[in-house]
Design an enzyme around this catalytic site. Structure first.
Site, PDB file in Angstrom:
ATOM      1  N   ILE B  67       5.249  -1.036  -2.809  1.00  0.00           N
ATOM      2  CA  ILE B  67       3.868  -1.493  -2.625  1.00  0.00           C
ATOM      3  C   ILE B  67       3.645  -1.940  -1.177  1.00  0.00           C
ATOM      4  CG2 ILE B  67       3.142  -2.149  -4.963  1.00  0.00           C
ATOM      5  CD1 ILE B  67       4.370  -4.930  -4.362  1.00  0.00           C
ATOM      6  N   PRO B  68       3.655  -0.972  -0.252  1.00  0.00           N
ATOM      7  CA  PRO B  68       3.371  -1.352   1.130  1.00  0.00           C
ATOM      8  C   PRO B  68       2.008  -2.031   1.193  1.00  0.00           C
ATOM      9  CG  PRO B  68       3.192   1.040   0.848  1.00  0.00           C
ATOM     10  CD  PRO B  68       3.778   0.482  -0.417  1.00  0.00           C
ATOM     11  N   HIS B  69       1.916  -3.129   1.928  1.00  0.00           N
ATOM     12  CA  HIS B  69       0.643  -3.840   1.960  1.00  0.00           C
ATOM     13  C   HIS B  69       0.477  -4.613   3.258  1.00  0.00           C
ATOM     14  CE1 HIS B  69       3.639  -6.516   0.076  1.00  0.00           C
ATOM     15  NE2 HIS B  69       3.074  -7.455   0.802  1.00  0.00           N
ATOM     16  N   ALA B  70      -0.756  -4.891   3.595  1.00  0.00           N
ATOM     17  CA  ALA B  70      -1.043  -5.675   4.793  1.00  0.00           C
ATOM     18  C   ALA B  70      -2.429  -6.263   4.686  1.00  0.00           C
ATOM     19  CB  ALA B  70      -0.950  -4.790   6.033  1.00  0.00           C
ATOM     20  N   LEU B 105      -1.627  -1.148  -0.466  1.00  0.00           N
ATOM     21  CA  LEU B 105      -2.671  -2.141  -0.683  1.00  0.00           C
ATOM     22  C   LEU B 105      -3.119  -2.764   0.644  1.00  0.00           C
ATOM     23  CD1 LEU B 105      -4.063  -3.680  -3.103  1.00  0.00           C
ATOM     24  CD2 LEU B 105      -2.188  -5.317  -2.943  1.00  0.00           C
TER      25      LEU B 105
END
Lengths: 87, 156
Positions: B67-70, B105
């Site tokens: 779930i790469p997110h920033a 996300l």
């Protein structure tokens, strides 16, 4: 085999988001004990990042961590120290 | 929180081409640009934010999921893209397994609450092994949306 339970209020200002969840699981996995985390009616495996994230534990929420096994005391001590950091 | 409240229907990528983390992240950011969820001129800034987050620790959460997110000032509302890879992507996971399901996300700054809720919804959605298998077996975007809608409906 000792079983240790502790009720903790999450101090981390963003709650148990992905990074603290990963740190929690890394610590939990050092121990032989079975580790579970409970929030409201959800009980999850403390050695799974996905489990911890599923709880959506925000700052100020109350969770219960439980360790069951010969290194239960040490496990709870280290996990509690992580949860009480407020970064 | 329902998944379809923040997953962009037009940013579902069935056949992720790359097997490298950085390229996969770019592929999904481009999907969000094509879906007009974010602006093309902010592409590099957003990709950099996602890669900076990965440097702090992989966002692979086990079971073949990442779930790469920033958080970014260039994002107006919580939005996600979904990628499925059949060959698997090296995401530097703790369990060292490749990932097949990638939920990317993006959230505006100062949105810790909704962000955490979205992560919780995604984890809840993907916890079931059969659901993950069904998701990977989908042949088109529409079946993915239907499958996720079914799960969303189960939430009261």
């Amino acid at each position: 085999m000792p079983r240790v339970k502790k009720i903790i209020k999450v101090k981390n200002k963003q709650g148990l988001h992905a990074r603290p969840a990963a740190l929690f699981v890394q610590i939990a996995n050092k121990f032989e004990s079975v580790i579970t985390v409970k929030k409201d009616k959800d009980i999850v495996n403390g050695k799974s990042i996905m489990g911890i994230l599923m709880l959506g534990a925000e700052k100020g929420s109350v969770i219960q961590i439980e360790a069951d096994g010969k290194d239960a005391y040490q496990a709870i001590t280290e996990l509690e120290a992580l949860l009480l950091k407020d970064e | 929180m329902k998944i379809m409240d923040f997953l962009s229907k037009k940013a579902i990528v069935l056949n992720i081409k790359s097997t490298k983390k950085e390229e996969v992240i770019k592929e999904l950011v481009d999907a969000l640009i094509n879906a007009e969820e974010i602006e093309k001129r902010h592409r590099n800034k957003i990709v950099d934010a996602l890669l900076a987050r990965e440097k702090l620790g992989s966002t692979a959460i086990g079971q073949g999921i990442a779930i790469p997110h920033a958080k970014s000032e260039y994002v107006e509302k919580l939005v996600a893209a979904l990628g499925i890879s059949s060959s698997g992507v090296n995401f530097d996971a703790l369990d060292e397994e490749p990932v097949y399901i990638i939920f990317l996300l993006l959230a505006p700054q100062d949105s810790a609450g909704p962000h955490l809720k979205a992560l919780a919804s995604i984890s809840r959605l993907l916890k079931d092994k059969y659901f993950r298998e069904n998701l990977k077996a989908c042949k088109d975007e529409k079946s993915i949306i239907n499958l996720i809608n079914q799960e969303d409906e189960k939430k009261v």
